[in-house]
Write an enzyme that holds these catalytic residues in place. Sequence first.
Site, short mmCIF file in Angstrom:
data_model
loop_
_atom_site.label_atom_id
_atom_site.label_comp_id
_atom_site.label_asym_id
_atom_site.label_seq_id
_atom_site.Cartn_x
_atom_site.Cartn_y
_atom_site.Cartn_z
N ARG A 126 -4.58 72.54 -36.27
CA ARG A 126 -3.32 71.90 -35.89
C ARG A 126 -3.45 70.38 -36.05
NH1 ARG A 126 -1.24 75.98 -36.66
NH2 ARG A 126 0.06 77.28 -35.30
N ASP A 145 -4.82 70.66 -44.10
CA ASP A 145 -3.71 71.58 -44.31
C ASP A 145 -2.61 71.35 -43.27
OD1 ASP A 145 -2.48 73.81 -45.66
OD2 ASP A 145 -2.91 74.99 -43.85
N GLU A 169 4.38 67.30 -38.43
CA GLU A 169 4.79 67.94 -39.68
C GLU A 169 6.08 68.74 -39.52
OE1 GLU A 169 1.15 70.37 -39.97
OE2 GLU A 169 2.40 72.15 -39.68
N HIS A 202 0.53 73.00 -44.79
CA HIS A 202 0.33 74.06 -43.79
C HIS A 202 0.56 75.43 -44.42
CE1 HIS A 202 0.62 75.09 -39.24
NE2 HIS A 202 0.01 76.04 -39.91
P1 NAI Z 1 -8.66 82.39 -31.87
O1 NAI Z 1 -7.86 82.38 -30.62
O2 NAI Z 1 -9.26 83.65 -32.37
O3 NAI Z 1 -9.86 81.33 -31.71
C1 NAI Z 1 -9.71 80.08 -31.15
C2 NAI Z 1 -11.06 79.68 -30.60
O4 NAI Z 1 -10.97 78.33 -30.15
C3 NAI Z 1 -11.51 80.52 -29.39
O5 NAI Z 1 -12.81 81.02 -29.61
C4 NAI Z 1 -11.44 79.54 -28.22
O6 NAI Z 1 -12.42 79.80 -27.24
C5 NAI Z 1 -11.68 78.23 -28.93
N1 NAI Z 1 -11.20 77.07 -28.19
C6 NAI Z 1 -10.03 76.92 -27.54
N2 NAI Z 1 -9.95 75.68 -27.02
C7 NAI Z 1 -11.10 75.05 -27.36
C8 NAI Z 1 -11.61 73.76 -27.12
N3 NAI Z 1 -10.93 72.86 -26.41
N4 NAI Z 1 -12.83 73.47 -27.62
C9 NAI Z 1 -13.55 74.37 -28.32
N5 NAI Z 1 -13.11 75.62 -28.60
C10 NAI Z 1 -11.90 75.94 -28.11
O7 NAI Z 1 -7.71 81.72 -32.97
P2 NAI Z 1 -7.83 81.82 -34.56
O8 NAI Z 1 -7.09 83.01 -35.03
O9 NAI Z 1 -9.23 81.66 -34.94
O10 NAI Z 1 -6.98 80.53 -34.99
C11 NAI Z 1 -7.42 79.23 -34.65
C12 NAI Z 1 -6.27 78.25 -34.87
O11 NAI Z 1 -6.03 78.10 -36.26
C13 NAI Z 1 -4.91 78.72 -34.31
O12 NAI Z 1 -4.76 78.44 -32.94
C14 NAI Z 1 -3.93 77.93 -35.13
O13 NAI Z 1 -3.64 76.70 -34.48
C15 NAI Z 1 -4.69 77.67 -36.43
N6 NAI Z 1 -4.12 78.39 -37.57
C16 NAI Z 1 -3.73 77.70 -38.69
C17 NAI Z 1 -3.23 78.35 -39.80
C18 NAI Z 1 -2.86 77.64 -41.07
O14 NAI Z 1 -2.16 78.21 -41.91
N7 NAI Z 1 -3.31 76.42 -41.29
C19 NAI Z 1 -3.03 79.79 -39.77
C20 NAI Z 1 -3.53 80.43 -38.58
C21 NAI Z 1 -4.03 79.74 -37.52
#
Ligand code: NAI
Length: 327
Positions: free
Chosen positions: A232, A256, A261, A293
Site C-alpha cells: 500500500r 506498484d 492513488e 497498482h
Molecule cells: P496477509 O493478511 O496474508 O498478510 C499480511 C501480513 O502482514 C500478516 O502476516 C501480518 O501479521 C503482517 N502484518 C500486519 N501488520 C504488520 C506490521 N505492522 N508489521 C509487520 N507485519 C505486519 O495479506 P496478503 O494477502 O499477504 O497481502 C498483503 C498486502 O498486500 C495486502 O494487505 C494489500 O495491502 C497488499 N496487496 C496488494 C496488491 C497489489 O495488486 N499491489 C494485491 C493484493 C494485496
Amino acid sequence: MQVTVYNCRPFDEKALFTECAKELGLDIVLCGDAPDMDNVSLSRGSRCVNVITSKIDADLLRAFRDNGVEYITTRTIGYDHIDLEAAKACGIKVGNAPYGPNGVADYTVMLILMSIRRMGAILGRTALQDYTLAGLNGRELRDLTVGVIGTGRIGATVVRDLSGFGCRILAYDLYEKDEVKQYAAYVPIDRIWREADVITLHTPLTQDNHHLINARTIAQMKDGVVIVNTARGALIDSDAFIEAIENGKIGAAGLDVVENEFGLYYYDHKSDILKNRELALLRSFPNVIVSHHMAFYTKNYVETVVKDSMKSCLLYMEGKENPWEVH
Ligand code: NAI
C-alpha cells in the site's frame, strides 16, 4: 436478490459477472464507474454492493444505507479503502475476496529483478535506439540480502520464490511462520533497515505502520538500498522517499502503489493536469519503476474475485455462514 456492481470493467469483467449472476440466480446492476454521490442511486433495491479500491467514506456509506444496502464486498484483499467504523455505525457488513498470492508474488520478484538490473533505464534507452552500456551495470540477486516485511500469504510466497535465487533473506512480521523459517531468518525490523540491500513490503496498511518507511527509517538503511512496494502506498512517506532518491540514499525502487492513488489509477488521465506531484516526480526518475497498482491483475485473479464476491453476496442474502465477511 439484486447486487449493484461498481467499477465493472467492460473488457474483462462484464461477461463474467453476467454469467456468474445467472448461475447463482442473482439480478445485477452493472456500473463502469466507482461509486459516488452521483451514481449511488444505482444501489437502490440492492442489499449488496460490489466495489473495488475506490474510497468508500462515511457519506457514501450513509447514502448506501439509506438505499437499503446491508453488505459491501470488495474485489480485493485489502479493505482499508472502506471506512470500517462508519460502515459499522451504518450497520453495513464488509467482505473481501482474497485470491491466490502467486500473481502479486511473481510481480514483486519481477520488480526486484527489474530494479537491481536497471530495467527502467534499459527500456528507455532501447526505445531511443541508444544501445550503450554505461550506467546500466546491474547486481546479481545471489549477492544481496533481501528484507521481506510482512510474511502473510504474499510475503511468504515471495520468500519461497526468492529462495531459488540464492540470496540471503531476512524477514519481519508481528507473527512468525514456520514455513518461512526454512528459507529466511526472522529478525527485528531495525536489522532489516540496517542489513538489507533490497526491502520489499507485504503488510496491510494499518494505523501502526502508516509511513513505515520515513526519513528516520531511511537514514538507518544501507546506501543504495532498493525498495519495492506492492502493498500500500501510504506505507511510504513520499516526501522523505523522494528526497532519498534525489540524494542517492535509495538506489532504485519498484512501486506498484503510491500515496493518494485513489481516483488516478484505472482511469485515462492523458489530457489532465494531475494533482499528485509526488507521483509526477517518482515517474521522472530513471531508477524508479512505477506501475498503476496492478500486481494482482492476472486471468486467475479476475475469475476468482468475480465469482467469490458474488458468492459472498449470495451467502449474505441467504443468511448463511459467509467465509468472506471480514467486518
Ligand atoms: P496477509 O493478511 O496474508 O498478510 C499480511 C501480513 O502482514 C500478516 O502476516 C501480518 O501479521 C503482517 N502484518 C500486519 N501488520 C504488520 C506490521 N505492522 N508489521 C509487520 N507485519 C505486519 O495479506 P496478503 O494477502 O499477504 O497481502 C498483503 C498486502 O498486500 C495486502 O494487505 C494489500 O495491502 C497488499 N496487496 C496488494 C496488491 C497489489 O495488486 N499491489 C494485491 C493484493 C494485496
